[in-house]
Design a protein around this motif. Structure first.
Motif, mmCIF file in Angstrom:
data_model
loop_
_atom_site.group_PDB
_atom_site.id
_atom_site.type_symbol
_atom_site.label_atom_id
_atom_site.label_comp_id
_atom_site.label_asym_id
_atom_site.label_seq_id
_atom_site.Cartn_x
_atom_site.Cartn_y
_atom_site.Cartn_z
ATOM 1 N N LEU A 193 -30.488 -50.760 -26.386
ATOM 2 C CA LEU A 193 -31.208 -51.841 -27.057
ATOM 3 C C LEU A 193 -31.157 -51.732 -28.573
ATOM 4 O O LEU A 193 -30.988 -52.745 -29.262
ATOM 5 C CB LEU A 193 -32.674 -51.852 -26.606
ATOM 6 C CG LEU A 193 -32.953 -52.020 -25.114
ATOM 7 C CD1 LEU A 193 -34.445 -52.032 -24.865
ATOM 8 C CD2 LEU A 193 -32.311 -53.295 -24.585
ATOM 9 N N VAL A 194 -31.347 -50.532 -29.105
ATOM 10 C CA VAL A 194 -31.415 -50.410 -30.563
ATOM 11 C C VAL A 194 -30.524 -49.318 -31.153
ATOM 12 O O VAL A 194 -29.928 -49.517 -32.215
ATOM 13 C CB VAL A 194 -32.875 -50.191 -31.050
ATOM 14 C CG1 VAL A 194 -33.697 -51.454 -30.862
ATOM 15 C CG2 VAL A 194 -33.525 -49.010 -30.366
ATOM 16 N N PHE A 252 -22.733 -37.851 -28.859
ATOM 17 C CA PHE A 252 -22.054 -38.237 -27.617
ATOM 18 C C PHE A 252 -21.552 -37.023 -26.836
ATOM 19 O O PHE A 252 -21.429 -37.096 -25.608
ATOM 20 C CB PHE A 252 -20.951 -39.246 -27.913
ATOM 21 C CG PHE A 252 -21.489 -40.650 -28.007
ATOM 22 C CD1 PHE A 252 -21.557 -41.461 -26.885
ATOM 23 C CD2 PHE A 252 -21.988 -41.129 -29.207
ATOM 24 C CE1 PHE A 252 -22.089 -42.745 -26.953
ATOM 25 C CE2 PHE A 252 -22.521 -42.412 -29.296
ATOM 26 C CZ PHE A 252 -22.572 -43.218 -28.164
ATOM 27 N N GLN A 253 -21.317 -35.925 -27.502
ATOM 28 C CA GLN A 253 -21.020 -34.691 -26.771
ATOM 29 C C GLN A 253 -22.235 -34.259 -25.955
ATOM 30 O O GLN A 253 -22.100 -33.782 -24.827
ATOM 31 C CB GLN A 253 -20.599 -33.596 -27.750
ATOM 32 C CG GLN A 253 -19.210 -33.789 -28.329
ATOM 33 C CD GLN A 253 -18.878 -32.783 -29.421
ATOM 34 O OE1 GLN A 253 -19.767 -32.114 -29.946
ATOM 35 N NE2 GLN A 253 -17.602 -32.681 -29.777
ATOM 36 N N ASN A 254 -23.420 -34.448 -26.522
ATOM 37 C CA ASN A 254 -24.637 -34.102 -25.795
ATOM 38 C C ASN A 254 -24.940 -35.093 -24.679
ATOM 39 O O ASN A 254 -25.453 -34.708 -23.621
ATOM 40 C CB ASN A 254 -25.815 -34.009 -26.764
ATOM 41 C CG ASN A 254 -25.838 -32.689 -27.513
ATOM 42 O OD1 ASN A 254 -26.150 -31.640 -26.951
ATOM 43 N ND2 ASN A 254 -25.481 -32.718 -28.794
ATOM 44 N N GLU A 283 -19.288 -39.176 -43.870
ATOM 45 C CA GLU A 283 -18.922 -37.851 -43.379
ATOM 46 C C GLU A 283 -19.990 -37.309 -42.435
ATOM 47 O O GLU A 283 -19.685 -36.815 -41.343
ATOM 48 C CB GLU A 283 -18.732 -36.912 -44.570
ATOM 49 C CG GLU A 283 -18.238 -35.517 -44.189
ATOM 50 C CD GLU A 283 -18.087 -34.617 -45.406
ATOM 51 O OE1 GLU A 283 -17.329 -33.643 -45.303
ATOM 52 O OE2 GLU A 283 -18.725 -34.884 -46.439
ATOM 53 N N VAL A 284 -21.247 -37.414 -42.855
ATOM 54 C CA VAL A 284 -22.355 -36.942 -42.015
ATOM 55 C C VAL A 284 -22.448 -37.799 -40.757
ATOM 56 O O VAL A 284 -22.593 -37.289 -39.639
ATOM 57 C CB VAL A 284 -23.679 -36.972 -42.797
ATOM 58 C CG1 VAL A 284 -24.858 -36.685 -41.855
ATOM 59 C CG2 VAL A 284 -23.660 -35.937 -43.918
ATOM 60 N N TYR A 285 -22.362 -39.124 -40.933
ATOM 61 C CA TYR A 285 -22.449 -40.026 -39.782
ATOM 62 C C TYR A 285 -21.415 -39.693 -38.716
ATOM 63 O O TYR A 285 -21.731 -39.572 -37.531
ATOM 64 C CB TYR A 285 -22.285 -41.479 -40.231
ATOM 65 C CG TYR A 285 -21.943 -42.399 -39.092
ATOM 66 C CD1 TYR A 285 -22.907 -42.782 -38.163
ATOM 67 C CD2 TYR A 285 -20.631 -42.847 -38.889
ATOM 68 C CE1 TYR A 285 -22.588 -43.602 -37.085
ATOM 69 C CE2 TYR A 285 -20.300 -43.659 -37.829
ATOM 70 C CZ TYR A 285 -21.276 -44.029 -36.918
ATOM 71 O OH TYR A 285 -20.950 -44.818 -35.848
ATOM 72 N N GLU A 286 -20.170 -39.544 -39.106
ATOM 73 C CA GLU A 286 -19.107 -39.299 -38.134
ATOM 74 C C GLU A 286 -19.309 -37.982 -37.400
ATOM 75 O O GLU A 286 -19.045 -37.872 -36.199
ATOM 76 C CB GLU A 286 -17.751 -39.328 -38.835
ATOM 77 C CG GLU A 286 -17.359 -40.722 -39.316
ATOM 78 C CD GLU A 286 -16.057 -40.729 -40.104
ATOM 79 O OE1 GLU A 286 -15.353 -39.694 -40.102
ATOM 80 O OE2 GLU A 286 -15.740 -41.769 -40.721
ATOM 81 N N CYS A 339 -24.823 -45.915 -33.041
ATOM 82 C CA CYS A 339 -24.460 -44.938 -31.993
ATOM 83 C C CYS A 339 -23.556 -45.660 -30.992
ATOM 84 O O CYS A 339 -23.907 -45.806 -29.809
ATOM 85 C CB CYS A 339 -25.720 -44.397 -31.312
ATOM 86 S SG CYS A 339 -26.896 -43.596 -32.413
ATOM 87 N N ASN A 340 -22.406 -46.106 -31.454
ATOM 88 C CA ASN A 340 -21.651 -47.090 -30.690
ATOM 89 C C ASN A 340 -20.322 -46.586 -30.134
ATOM 90 O O ASN A 340 -19.377 -47.354 -29.959
ATOM 91 C CB ASN A 340 -21.429 -48.348 -31.528
ATOM 92 C CG ASN A 340 -20.674 -48.072 -32.820
ATOM 93 O OD1 ASN A 340 -20.320 -46.932 -33.105
ATOM 94 N ND2 ASN A 340 -20.433 -49.117 -33.596
#
Length: 366
Positions: free
Chosen positions: A295-296, A239-241, A229-232, A303-304
């Motif tokens: 790279l990481v 990605f909004q930023n 939940e936190v991850y999503e 963060c994909n």
């Protein structure tokens, strides 16, 4: 915070504040400017440490403030130094004119699969600690404060005269280096470099604020989330930023393109920066996160939702321009330290410690 509301706050990543927050100035009662008095301790994998290395190089402070580099592998006892044979050191390494740290060419030429976590290649995997012979970074914290029980982090700006930590907050350290405190020890051309010019100070502060929370620290909020939940929620916000940053840079680039013409790339890139028309602290603070993203952060921190090189053309143009055109950024970027440091040092995220080979190249030509 955008996305779903978060009910389980203990699953969120919270960055703890730094403990040592002094400054260096001619007016300070203790910490006054001097050549050779202060020492910087860093990790090349760490984005917060890299911003201090970049500033040190840009301001011509490599011969004024020495530097030691911890091993890229953060084990269960924390950061460690290499031991030099017979206590020997290499002053060339610490005081090189370019302001670079470890030879990126030497480090990146070795396939990562062949590099053990206990690799001991002096000036490639790290350096020794030349002043006290310490084996661990934690020993510096204990020397500064005998009952210290906080986090042992890089970077550290150390005072060799009083044997203590002046500051371990990267944003403070780059401001100390950017100040006029050390001007008497560097050339006139370095006096002219001001990463926070007065007329841009408010813009830089505003930019740094949302970039820090949404991107610099945002990748960590994604990577260290303890629930789906936190991850999503956090990855969506990140990605909004990045979209916001892309729009900001696209607007700047389009204006420069209208002024110089689409084919005049050199003139466009000469003024293509995060804030204003010259290199500023905004670029210095943004760069270490963006150079690490594909790279990481993309695979290791999940963060994909996209990559910089494929999905953010204006951010990637900015990144390549900064990397290829400004030596202090390139010379302080060691891609193997970055890849190995993250993937081998965080077993909770990457249990087997396998380091991905891609993407290749690490950064594409400009």
């Amino acid at each position: 915070m955008s996305g779903k509301s978060i009910s389980n706050r203990k699953d969120e990543f919270k960055r703890q504040p730094s403990s040592f927050r002094e400054i260096i100035s001619v007016d300070h009662p203790v910490y006054k400017p001097a050549k050779g008095r202060y020492w910087l301790y860093v990790a090349l994998s760490c984005p917060w440490a890299q911003r201090t290395l970049i500033t040190r190089a840009l301001k011509g402070l490599a011969p004024v403030i020495g530097c030691s580099v911890v091993h890229w592998h953060l084990d269960d006892k924390g950061w460690r130094f290499l031991q030099a044979p017979n206590g020997e050191t290499n002053e060339r390494h610490w005081f090189n004119i370019a302001g670079g740290i470890i030879s990126a060419t030497a480090s990146s030429s070795t396939p990562v699969a062949g590099v053990d976590n206990n690799a001991h290649r002096l000036l490639i995997d790290g350096t020794n600690e030349p002043h006290y012979g310490y084996k661990r970074l934690s020993e510096l914290y204990i020397r500064a404060e005998s009952n210290y029980n906080g986090r042992v982090t890089v970077p550290i700006l150390w005072d060799l005269k009083t044997c203590t930590i002046v500051n371990n907050e990267s944003s403070d350290i780059i401001r100390i280096m950017n100040s006029s405190a050390f001007d008497e020890f560097v050339s006139e051309q370095h006096h002219q470099i001001d990463l926070v010019p007065l007329h841009l100070e408010a813009q830089i502060a505003k930019f740094n604020s949302w970039v820090y929370d949404g991107i610099n620290n945002g990748v960590y909020k994604v990577g260290f989330a303890k629930s789906a939940e936190v991850y999503e929620s956090e990855v969506t916000t990140l990605f909004q930023n990045l979209d916001r940053l892309e729009n900001h840079l696209e607007e700047k680039y389009t204006k420069l393109e209208a002024e110089y013409g689409k084919n005049n790339k050199n003139k466009i890139l000469a003024r293509f920066f995060a804030i204003g028309d010259t290199l500023t602290e905004a670029d210095v603070r943004l760069y270490p996160t963006i150079i690490r993203f594909d790279l990481v952060y993309h695979q290791h921190f999940k963060c994909n939702l996209g990559t910089i090189r494929d999905d953010y053309p204006y951010i990637y143009t900015w990144l390549r321009s900064i990397y290829w055109c400004y030596g202090p950024f390139q010379h302080t970027t060691d891609f193997n330290h970055i890849k190995l440091g993250y993937t081998r040092s965080q077993p909770r995220i990457n249990l087997l410690g396998i380091t991905p080979l891609g993407p290749k190249p690490d950064i594409q030509p400009l």
